[in-house]
Scaffold this motif. Structure first.
Motif, PDB file in Angstrom:
ATOM      1  N   TYR A  62      79.134  60.667 113.119  1.00  0.00           N
ATOM      2  CA  TYR A  62      78.132  60.039 113.977  1.00  0.00           C
ATOM      3  C   TYR A  62      78.469  60.305 115.443  1.00  0.00           C
ATOM      4  N   LYS A  63      77.441  60.600 116.231  1.00  0.00           N
ATOM      5  CA  LYS A  63      77.593  60.756 117.670  1.00  0.00           C
ATOM      6  C   LYS A  63      76.272  60.401 118.342  1.00  0.00           C
ATOM      7  N   PRO A  64      76.336  59.986 119.601  1.00  0.00           N
ATOM      8  CA  PRO A  64      75.091  59.634 120.304  1.00  0.00           C
ATOM      9  C   PRO A  64      74.172  60.848 120.423  1.00  0.00           C
ATOM     10  N   GLY A  65      72.886  60.593 120.355  1.00  0.00           N
ATOM     11  CA  GLY A  65      71.918  61.673 120.459  1.00  0.00           C
ATOM     12  C   GLY A  65      71.762  62.176 121.887  1.00  0.00           C
ATOM     13  N   MET A  66      71.462  63.446 122.027  1.00  0.00           N
ATOM     14  CA  MET A  66      71.264  64.035 123.354  1.00  0.00           C
ATOM     15  C   MET A  66      69.990  63.507 124.002  1.00  0.00           C
ATOM     16  N   ILE A  67      68.960  63.252 123.199  1.00  0.00           N
ATOM     17  CA  ILE A  67      67.674  62.768 123.718  1.00  0.00           C
ATOM     18  C   ILE A  67      67.405  61.405 123.084  1.00  0.00           C
ATOM     19  N   SER A  68      67.493  60.369 123.886  1.00  0.00           N
ATOM     20  CA  SER A  68      67.260  59.015 123.386  1.00  0.00           C
ATOM     21  C   SER A  68      65.765  58.739 123.282  1.00  0.00           C
ATOM     22  N   ASN A  69      65.431  57.618 122.661  1.00  0.00           N
ATOM     23  CA  ASN A  69      64.032  57.231 122.548  1.00  0.00           C
ATOM     24  C   ASN A  69      63.399  56.988 123.918  1.00  0.00           C
ATOM     25  N   ALA A  70      64.166  56.333 124.797  1.00  0.00           N
ATOM     26  CA  ALA A  70      63.641  56.050 126.135  1.00  0.00           C
ATOM     27  C   ALA A  70      63.415  57.334 126.925  1.00  0.00           C
ATOM     28  N   VAL A  75      59.764  61.244 129.344  1.00  0.00           N
ATOM     29  CA  VAL A  75      59.416  62.645 129.603  1.00  0.00           C
ATOM     30  C   VAL A  75      58.031  62.972 129.058  1.00  0.00           C
ATOM     31  N   ALA A  76      57.715  62.492 127.860  1.00  0.00           N
ATOM     32  CA  ALA A  76      56.430  62.800 127.243  1.00  0.00           C
ATOM     33  C   ALA A  76      55.269  62.228 128.051  1.00  0.00           C
ATOM     34  N   PHE A  77      55.368  60.963 128.424  1.00  0.00           N
ATOM     35  CA  PHE A  77      54.285  60.346 129.193  1.00  0.00           C
ATOM     36  C   PHE A  77      54.228  60.908 130.610  1.00  0.00           C
ATOM     37  N   GLY A  78      55.386  61.152 131.208  1.00  0.00           N
ATOM     38  CA  GLY A  78      55.388  61.736 132.545  1.00  0.00           C
ATOM     39  C   GLY A  78      54.837  63.155 132.556  1.00  0.00           C
ATOM     40  N   LEU A  79      55.221  63.956 131.563  1.00  0.00           N
ATOM     41  CA  LEU A  79      54.715  65.323 131.470  1.00  0.00           C
ATOM     42  C   LEU A  79      53.216  65.343 131.218  1.00  0.00           C
ATOM     43  N   THR A  80      52.743  64.430 130.377  1.00  0.00           N
ATOM     44  CA  THR A  80      51.306  64.366 130.102  1.00  0.00           C
ATOM     45  C   THR A  80      50.522  64.009 131.356  1.00  0.00           C
ATOM     46  N   THR A  81      50.967  62.989 132.064  1.00  0.00           N
ATOM     47  CA  THR A  81      50.274  62.582 133.291  1.00  0.00           C
ATOM     48  C   THR A  81      50.266  63.704 134.323  1.00  0.00           C
ATOM     49  N   THR A  82      51.415  64.343 134.523  1.00  0.00           N
ATOM     50  CA  THR A  82      51.511  65.425 135.501  1.00  0.00           C
ATOM     51  C   THR A  82      50.627  66.603 135.123  1.00  0.00           C
ATOM     52  N   THR A  83      50.626  66.960 133.846  1.00  0.00           N
ATOM     53  CA  THR A  83      49.831  68.108 133.401  1.00  0.00           C
ATOM     54  C   THR A  83      48.347  67.859 133.567  1.00  0.00           C
ATOM     55  N   LEU A  84      47.879  66.683 133.177  1.00  0.00           N
ATOM     56  CA  LEU A  84      46.456  66.377 133.296  1.00  0.00           C
ATOM     57  C   LEU A  84      45.997  66.410 134.745  1.00  0.00           C
ATOM     58  N   PHE A 189      56.591  63.110 117.779  1.00  0.00           N
ATOM     59  CA  PHE A 189      56.081  62.757 119.109  1.00  0.00           C
ATOM     60  C   PHE A 189      56.090  63.961 120.046  1.00  0.00           C
ATOM     61  N   SER A 190      57.185  64.708 120.042  1.00  0.00           N
ATOM     62  CA  SER A 190      57.280  65.852 120.953  1.00  0.00           C
ATOM     63  C   SER A 190      56.259  66.927 120.604  1.00  0.00           C
ATOM     64  N   MET A 191      56.065  67.203 119.305  1.00  0.00           N
ATOM     65  CA  MET A 191      55.101  68.231 118.925  1.00  0.00           C
ATOM     66  C   MET A 191      53.664  67.752 119.141  1.00  0.00           C
ATOM     67  N   PHE A 192      53.406  66.474 118.892  1.00  0.00           N
ATOM     68  CA  PHE A 192      52.070  65.955 119.187  1.00  0.00           C
ATOM     69  C   PHE A 192      51.744  66.117 120.671  1.00  0.00           C
ATOM     70  N   SER A 231      67.563  69.593 118.758  1.00  0.00           N
ATOM     71  CA  SER A 231      68.643  68.666 119.099  1.00  0.00           C
ATOM     72  C   SER A 231      68.827  67.584 118.037  1.00  0.00           C
ATOM     73  N   ARG A 232      67.783  67.260 117.298  1.00  0.00           N
ATOM     74  CA  ARG A 232      67.901  66.254 116.244  1.00  0.00           C
ATOM     75  C   ARG A 232      68.726  66.772 115.063  1.00  0.00           C
TER      76      ARG A 232
END
Length: 325
Positions: A62-70, A75-84, A189-192, A231-232
């Motif tokens: 077990y080890k901490p994930g590189m990309i957390s849920n937060a 990133v997903a919401f920020g990237l979506t807003t910026t792109t639109l 989530f990332s692929m969606f 990364s998962r």
């Protein structure tokens, strides 16, 4: 002409009341879907499955994930807003400097695009949480996190279903999520997000000063999704099949949501208005830019041979669609 008369019969107050009703109904439906998703994510009880003592796919550390849920959510919401916003700004600049009347940068379309994204996000998470709890697949770090007491387990029985986790170093939520490997929520989530933004850019962004800018932006967004998905696996959070299933689910949900809502509500209202008015007059033809061009404007452009015309059409061109058998 009848359509215009019908529009005049509708009062502005009636239209406003109808729009408010639609907004209220949509918000209620969104909350009715989002609430179960939140409950399943916070307190879902996954199906309890067993394991084989010699299963090497469950013995990763077990080890901490590189990309957390937060981090993923931000990133997903920020990237979506910026792109639109970026797409509409680039369209506005294209129209300003190239004098292309078929393009416009409409900030209101950004709000509609983000609203569709939120609805698709909830649908994707609903599929993810339901499958996670229904399947109950063990994560690759199951033995390290759970640490079953093998002194009380007879591995000669093969498939072990009666066991107790002895590791008290992790929070109860970690012990619960250790049985929620399928599918990968990060991959979904990332692929969606990626597929939705790629389709949005393809539909809304129309620029002439570069042929490769649009596919470059789309490829960069797609690469971010692949990095998150890979990364998962490298962080031992999911099996490869979990990630592949997550990528597939995210892609399907994004395509379905964009096809059912995006193609309907993300059209440019100025182009639609021009197209409808010209179509009613019967003097338009489609051009390669996806805009409707009135026929009188084309009469002064080119003749059949490609030279400037020396004649003017007196009647609109009519194309017969009848077939003689």
């Amino acid at each position: 002409m009848q359509t215009k008369k019908m529009k005049g019969c509708i009062k502005d107050a009636t239209v406003l009341h109808f729009c408010n009703t639609q907004l209220i109904v949509d918000i209620v439906l969104w909350l009715s879907i989002g609430s179960p998703v939140l409950i399943l994510h916070m307190m879902g009880s996954p199906y309890e499955v067993g394991f084989f003592c010699d299963d090497t796919s469950l013995k990763y550390p077990y080890k901490p994930g590189m990309i957390s849920n937060a981090l993923l959510t931000g990133v997903a919401f920020g990237l979506t807003t910026t792109t639109l916003l970026m797409v509409e700004v680039m369209n506005r600049l294209e129209r300003k400097y190239k004098k292309n009347r078929c393009l416009s940068g409409d900030p209101f379309i950004c709000l509609k695009g983000f609203g569709i994204f939120l609805f698709g996000f909830v649908i994707a998470q609903l599929f993810t949480e339901v499958l996670k709890n229904a399947v109950g697949r063990l994560r690759p770090t199951f033995f390290d996190v759970c640490r079953p007491d093998f002194s009380r387990i007879d591995c000669r029985q093969g498939y072990i279903t009666n066991y107790t986790c002895t590791n008290d170093e992790h929070l109860p939520n970690t012990l619960r999520t250790i049985r929620q490997s399928f599918p990968s929520g990060h991959s979904v989530f990332s692929m969606f997000t990626t597929v939705y933004l790629v389709l949005y850019i393809e539909k809304r962004l129309h620029i002439t000063y570069s042929h490769i800018l649009k596919p470059t932006i789309q490829a960069a967004i797609f690469l971010l999704s692949l990095v998150c998905a890979v990364s998962r696996i490298t962080d031992h959070k999911h099996h490869p099949s979990d990630v592949i299933a997550g990528l597939f689910i995210g892609s399907v949900v994004a395509c379905a949501i964009f096809h059912s809502l995006g193609t309907k509500f993300l059209n440019d209202p100025k182009i639609e208005k021009t197209s409808n008015d010209d179509e009613e007059e019967g003097n338009w033809v489609p051009n390669t830019n996806g805009c409707q061009t009135p026929l009188p404007l084309l009469q002064n452009e080119f003749d059949v041979s490609g030279r400037s015309p020396s004649f003017v059409l007196k009647q609109p061109i009519k194309i017969s669609t009848s077939v003689t058998v």
